[in-house]
Design a protein around this motif. Sequence first.
Motif, PDB file in Angstrom:
ATOM      1  N   ILE A 129       0.863  -1.242   0.091  1.00 52.02           N
ATOM      2  CA  ILE A 129      -0.046   0.079   0.170  1.00 52.02           C
ATOM      3  C   ILE A 129       0.803   1.386   0.039  1.00 52.02           C
ATOM      4  CG2 ILE A 129      -1.700   1.173   1.095  1.00 52.02           C
ATOM      5  CD1 ILE A 129      -2.683  -1.382   2.529  1.00 52.02           C
ATOM      6  N   SER A 130       0.700   2.124  -0.894  1.00 54.97           N
ATOM      7  CA  SER A 130       1.663   3.161  -1.236  1.00 54.97           C
ATOM      8  C   SER A 130       0.922   4.365  -1.640  1.00 54.97           C
ATOM      9  CB  SER A 130       2.623   2.748  -2.409  1.00 54.97           C
ATOM     10  OG  SER A 130       3.225   1.659  -1.999  1.00 54.97           O
TER      11      SER A 130
ATOM     12  N   GLY B 200       4.139  12.098  -1.617  1.00 53.26           N
ATOM     13  CA  GLY B 200       3.103  11.964  -0.484  1.00 53.26           C
ATOM     14  C   GLY B 200       3.359  10.704   0.559  1.00 53.26           C
ATOM     15  N   SER B 201       2.956  10.774   1.818  1.00 54.76           N
ATOM     16  CA  SER B 201       2.939   9.526   2.460  1.00 54.76           C
ATOM     17  C   SER B 201       1.868   8.841   2.892  1.00 54.76           C
ATOM     18  CB  SER B 201       3.810  10.228   3.679  1.00 54.76           C
ATOM     19  OG  SER B 201       2.781  11.184   4.473  1.00 54.76           O
ATOM     20  N   VAL B 202       1.936   7.604   3.525  1.00 52.07           N
ATOM     21  CA  VAL B 202       0.778   6.769   3.861  1.00 52.07           C
ATOM     22  C   VAL B 202       0.435   7.509   5.363  1.00 52.07           C
ATOM     23  CG1 VAL B 202       1.432   4.925   2.607  1.00 52.07           C
ATOM     24  CG2 VAL B 202       2.123   5.192   4.926  1.00 52.07           C
ATOM     25  N   PRO B 203      -0.963   7.377   5.596  1.00 54.20           N
ATOM     26  CA  PRO B 203      -1.745   8.157   6.691  1.00 54.20           C
ATOM     27  C   PRO B 203      -0.842   7.329   7.932  1.00 54.20           C
ATOM     28  CG  PRO B 203      -3.371   7.155   5.206  1.00 54.20           C
ATOM     29  CD  PRO B 203      -2.039   6.875   4.586  1.00 54.20           C
ATOM     30  N   ASP B 204      -0.721   8.239   9.001  1.00 52.81           N
ATOM     31  CA  ASP B 204      -0.614   7.592  10.231  1.00 52.81           C
ATOM     32  C   ASP B 204      -1.518   6.697  10.879  1.00 52.81           C
ATOM     33  OD1 ASP B 204       1.462   9.676  10.099  1.00 52.81           O
ATOM     34  OD2 ASP B 204       0.675  11.068  11.408  1.00 52.81           O
ATOM     35  N   GLY B 205      -0.960   5.577  11.331  1.00 50.51           N
ATOM     36  CA  GLY B 205      -1.766   4.533  11.809  1.00 50.51           C
ATOM     37  C   GLY B 205      -2.189   3.351  10.632  1.00 50.51           C
TER      38      GLY B 205
ATOM     39  N   THR C 141      -4.262 -10.940   7.876  1.00 50.51           N
ATOM     40  CA  THR C 141      -2.887 -10.391   7.963  1.00 50.51           C
ATOM     41  C   THR C 141      -2.102 -11.199   9.175  1.00 50.51           C
ATOM     42  OG1 THR C 141      -3.502  -8.107   7.294  1.00 50.51           O
ATOM     43  CG2 THR C 141      -1.388  -8.444   8.350  1.00 50.51           C
ATOM     44  N   ALA C 142      -0.915 -11.802   8.465  1.00 56.55           N
ATOM     45  CA  ALA C 142      -0.056 -12.466   9.638  1.00 56.55           C
ATOM     46  C   ALA C 142       0.889 -11.404  10.056  1.00 56.55           C
ATOM     47  CB  ALA C 142       0.670 -13.532   8.899  1.00 56.55           C
ATOM     48  N   VAL C 143       1.634 -10.712   9.070  1.00 58.51           N
ATOM     49  CA  VAL C 143       2.695  -9.877   9.400  1.00 58.51           C
ATOM     50  C   VAL C 143       2.661  -8.430   8.556  1.00 58.51           C
ATOM     51  CG1 VAL C 143       5.312  -9.253   9.562  1.00 58.51           C
ATOM     52  CG2 VAL C 143       4.398 -11.583   9.937  1.00 58.51           C
ATOM     53  N   SER C 144       2.907  -7.481   9.255  1.00 59.06           N
ATOM     54  CA  SER C 144       2.947  -6.076   8.519  1.00 59.06           C
ATOM     55  C   SER C 144       4.192  -5.209   8.957  1.00 59.06           C
ATOM     56  CB  SER C 144       1.867  -5.413   8.444  1.00 59.06           C
ATOM     57  OG  SER C 144       1.286  -4.861   9.547  1.00 59.06           O
ATOM     58  N   THR C 145       4.672  -4.319   8.017  1.00 58.14           N
ATOM     59  CA  THR C 145       5.637  -3.343   8.333  1.00 58.14           C
ATOM     60  C   THR C 145       5.542  -2.364   7.620  1.00 58.14           C
ATOM     61  OG1 THR C 145       7.897  -3.202   8.971  1.00 58.14           O
ATOM     62  CG2 THR C 145       7.324  -4.161   6.563  1.00 58.14           C
TER      63      THR C 145
ATOM     64  N   LYS D  70      10.069   9.773   4.996  1.00 55.82           N
ATOM     65  CA  LYS D  70       8.626   9.614   5.427  1.00 55.82           C
ATOM     66  C   LYS D  70       8.095   8.410   5.274  1.00 55.82           C
ATOM     67  CE  LYS D  70       7.548  13.045   3.074  1.00 55.82           C
ATOM     68  NZ  LYS D  70       6.754  14.272   2.372  1.00 55.82           N
ATOM     69  N   PRO D  71       7.153   7.972   5.956  1.00 64.71           N
ATOM     70  CA  PRO D  71       6.475   6.620   5.904  1.00 64.71           C
ATOM     71  C   PRO D  71       5.682   6.583   4.276  1.00 64.71           C
ATOM     72  CG  PRO D  71       5.779   7.306   7.911  1.00 64.71           C
ATOM     73  CD  PRO D  71       6.411   8.640   7.315  1.00 64.71           C
ATOM     74  N   MET D  72       6.318   5.811   3.650  1.00 67.41           N
ATOM     75  CA  MET D  72       5.908   5.787   2.179  1.00 67.41           C
ATOM     76  C   MET D  72       5.099   4.508   1.601  1.00 67.41           C
ATOM     77  SD  MET D  72       8.770   7.997  -0.038  1.00 67.41           S
ATOM     78  CE  MET D  72       7.476   8.614  -1.208  1.00 67.41           C
ATOM     79  N   SER D  73       5.111   3.457   2.419  1.00 69.86           N
ATOM     80  CA  SER D  73       4.629   2.454   2.002  1.00 69.86           C
ATOM     81  C   SER D  73       4.139   1.523   3.068  1.00 69.86           C
ATOM     82  CB  SER D  73       5.319   1.555   0.882  1.00 69.86           C
ATOM     83  OG  SER D  73       4.611   0.399   0.666  1.00 69.86           O
ATOM     84  N   VAL D  74       3.398   0.687   3.109  1.00 65.91           N
ATOM     85  CA  VAL D  74       3.255  -0.467   3.928  1.00 65.91           C
ATOM     86  C   VAL D  74       3.135  -1.739   3.407  1.00 65.91           C
ATOM     87  CG1 VAL D  74       1.401  -1.401   5.767  1.00 65.91           C
ATOM     88  CG2 VAL D  74       1.790   1.005   5.881  1.00 65.91           C
ATOM     89  N   TRP D  75       3.845  -2.906   3.738  1.00 64.28           N
ATOM     90  CA  TRP D  75       3.775  -4.091   3.324  1.00 64.28           C
ATOM     91  C   TRP D  75       3.372  -5.312   4.054  1.00 64.28           C
ATOM     92  CZ3 TRP D  75       9.288  -4.948   0.215  1.00 64.28           C
ATOM     93  CH2 TRP D  75       9.352  -4.054  -0.819  1.00 64.28           C
ATOM     94  N   ALA D  76       2.637  -6.147   3.637  1.00 62.95           N
ATOM     95  CA  ALA D  76       2.012  -7.125   4.631  1.00 62.95           C
ATOM     96  C   ALA D  76       2.085  -8.467   3.809  1.00 62.95           C
ATOM     97  CB  ALA D  76       0.356  -6.742   4.597  1.00 62.95           C
ATOM     98  N   HIS D  77       2.168  -9.421   4.934  1.00 63.94           N
ATOM     99  CA  HIS D  77       2.099 -11.008   4.497  1.00 63.94           C
ATOM    100  C   HIS D  77       0.737 -11.442   5.123  1.00 63.94           C
ATOM    101  CE1 HIS D  77       3.163 -15.011   3.725  1.00 63.94           C
ATOM    102  NE2 HIS D  77       3.236 -15.334   4.954  1.00 63.94           N
ATOM    103  N   ALA D  78      -0.094 -12.260   4.027  1.00 61.28           N
ATOM    104  CA  ALA D  78      -1.285 -12.811   4.415  1.00 61.28           C
ATOM    105  C   ALA D  78      -0.995 -14.056   5.279  1.00 61.28           C
ATOM    106  CB  ALA D  78      -2.233 -12.892   3.393  1.00 61.28           C
TER     107      ALA D  78
END
Length: 859
Positions: A540-541, A547-552, A563-567, A674-682
Amino acid sequence: MLRNTLLQLRSNLGRVSAAGLAIVLGVAFVAASLVFAGTMRSSMERMLSAPYLAADVVVSTSTMTGQGEISPSERNEREAERVENIRRVDGVATASPRYEDYVNGSWDGGKGTVQLKRLPQDEQLRWYELSKGEYPTARNQVVINERAAKAEGITPGDRIEVEGFGTPSVGSTGDEQQEPPKTEVTVSGLVDTGETLLTGSGAPTLFADVGVLQEFATSGYSEIDLVLADGADTQAVLERVREAAPESADVRTGDQAAQHQVEQFSTSASVALNAALLPFGGIALFVAGFVIVNTFSVLHAQRRRQYALLRCVGATRGQIRRSALSEALIIGVASSVIGTALGILVVPTVGWPIGLTGSPADLGALGITPWAFVVPLLAGVLVTFLAALAPAARAIRVSPLAALRPVADEQSARRMGRVRLVFAAVLTALGGALLFGGAVLGVVALAVFGGMIGAVGVLLFTPTLIPGVARLIGKLFRVFGPTGVLATGNAVRNPYRASSTSTALMIGVGLLVVLMTGAATAERSAIAEIDRSMPIDAQISSMSQNGSVPDGLVEDVRSMDGTAVSTELLGARAEVDAADEVRVSSGKLPVQLLGVEPGKLSEVARHGGDVLEQGTVVAHPDFLSSLGWSDGQRVELAAGPSPITVRVESAKLGDYNELLLSESDLRATGLETKPMSVWAHASADADLQQYASDLQELSDNSSGDSALSVSGAAMSRANVMQVLNVMLLVMTGLLGVAVIIAVVGIANTLGLSVIERGRESALLRALGLTRGQLRGTLALEAILLALVGAVLGAVLGVVLAWGGVAAMLGQAQVPVAFAVPWWQVALVLACSIPVGILASVLPARRAVRAVPAAALAEE
């Protein structure tokens, strides 16, 4: 003989009604396909031609902006100069270029990509109609296409924040390194652009002032619409405009430009639509042919004594043949006319609720061509005539002396000829070999050709194959006692009739199983390839340049079901030195640097996450050549104030222009992050299709300043599954017509055989068979015929699907993961039981009504 034919047809109207119904359904399918294709084509043509028809003259060129790398400001100046040169041509009143671009948009309740188009000042060039509100009176006002506005809940008075993507392009000179432009516009009205659910509404389209478009550095224009002055000579103006326009420009009248667009679309769209739909109509007519053959075979067998008596009183073989074929032609013409009318009426009837014609009163939108009348009519008559040839040939073989002896079922003793048996065996073996070769070698044409030859061989073999399988399955029916034994005997008594009855259903079921197995195999193979090439389930970018991803957001993703893991990944936009072969004016390539701890990357990536270490940079393999790097090379990464030296590793972990570093290495570059992306493992048990839907909903409802993009293996898998499921549903519905015709054929054959075996049924009743047992016998006979067709169709479908899918995926160099949807195939086989029971209802009702004494009486 003509009078005799008409009398026979009238007296046997009920018996031929099923054959007529089969033709009606098949012809209606063909007619509806042609009308649907024509309607879609005409709807698209109206949309394509409307902007051009509004102009008197259209100047079109794909090179209007010139060559070379220039700044946006210089490009705008050149474009304005070219438009002004054309505007100064004598006889031109208005010259309006068509600017358009895609940008990010956010409004109350939604966000996403929107299209910007210029709103011409000249009302003549506004080819759309204002349906609500008013046209803009201020620079920051826009109108929006009505259907998209309704879909997104946008009404006049709403505000839309528009933001440019701002992604630097190869060859940027620095002017585009600023913050992406952003502005707020107000919707003043809605316009009807002629879009329907058939043609699609697409992204919201904002028609705005040219100043708004130029503020977003639009991609230029490819057409200039001209309005001529009153009384101007069109041809003379055309010549003057050609002199003022660039040499590469095409100058046409509005009508000529519209016709050019329509011709370009019609050639490809008509062929594609007809190629997609008409084969299913051909399948339906082919199956209907089996029903007709059965119907006329039984009818002519019942008229055997009548034909013999006609021969005794002077009728020739030719007269009897012409009588039989005339009857078929009358049925074919009548059924084809009804089917054609039904098929043509189906499209507007279905089109009204789904917006196919734009509005319930807009019947002129239907694309009805002469072919929609001629092709179905001729196809229905031809199929009926060809199907009646063999029964008519058997009818003229009747000897006059046959009228002096009891009628015998001459077909019951017929066996498959040796020549046909040899041909069937050779074609089946040859087709199987070619199918196997095409699957192994990855040659689609060879596999398709082999499948067709093999299918023909199996069809030739059905008079022996189907009775044999029926006897085998019929052994299971012995548990029903005498009714099961009688049903098996009746089903296989006439091999040719049994084969043609079950073959119709075998074709329909076989094609259904081909689709099911092909879709399951394609889905499994595609998912395996996605999992191999995309190790990240969700990315998610921000769609904005800076731009940056929203806080939280990372916590929201982590709390989602599945979701198993996200960072969270820190990031920064930068430029790095480009390779010589792709060096541009600035000597730089725009990249996005992402930083993540190696341990977290190993957790979130299904594979390949261990390549990232302290002091390494991970790049997409295809991006390395643009950077001039090679795997394992140590390079100086001069992306920020403090260059760092890192080792290059290649892996498909991020997007094409992303460079992956450890967080400490990213901070060492001195860039502001700045926070620009969130990666996740299902998780392993997650429903990825639902998971992808939840991710998309989360991104749509996010509170950030810009729209978010969601990508990764979960989204790709969901898209593949959705496309395949829709295709399977549509094709299953199309093939459903053939299956319905096959069911009609079973009921028709059973009904005619009830009439043919009237004395036999009466004798069984006289010997003690109850009405319930007689109903059960007919129901078991219909179930047996349906089961045989379904089982053989399923086996043939699995084999053909394996060969076809293996060849297609092999040719595309995608590993084949063959899959048979056993539960779907079992469901199809199970459905053959109620199909058989349903087909036996009316024949059984007729059979049990007969009085045994009356049925046994001599004529």
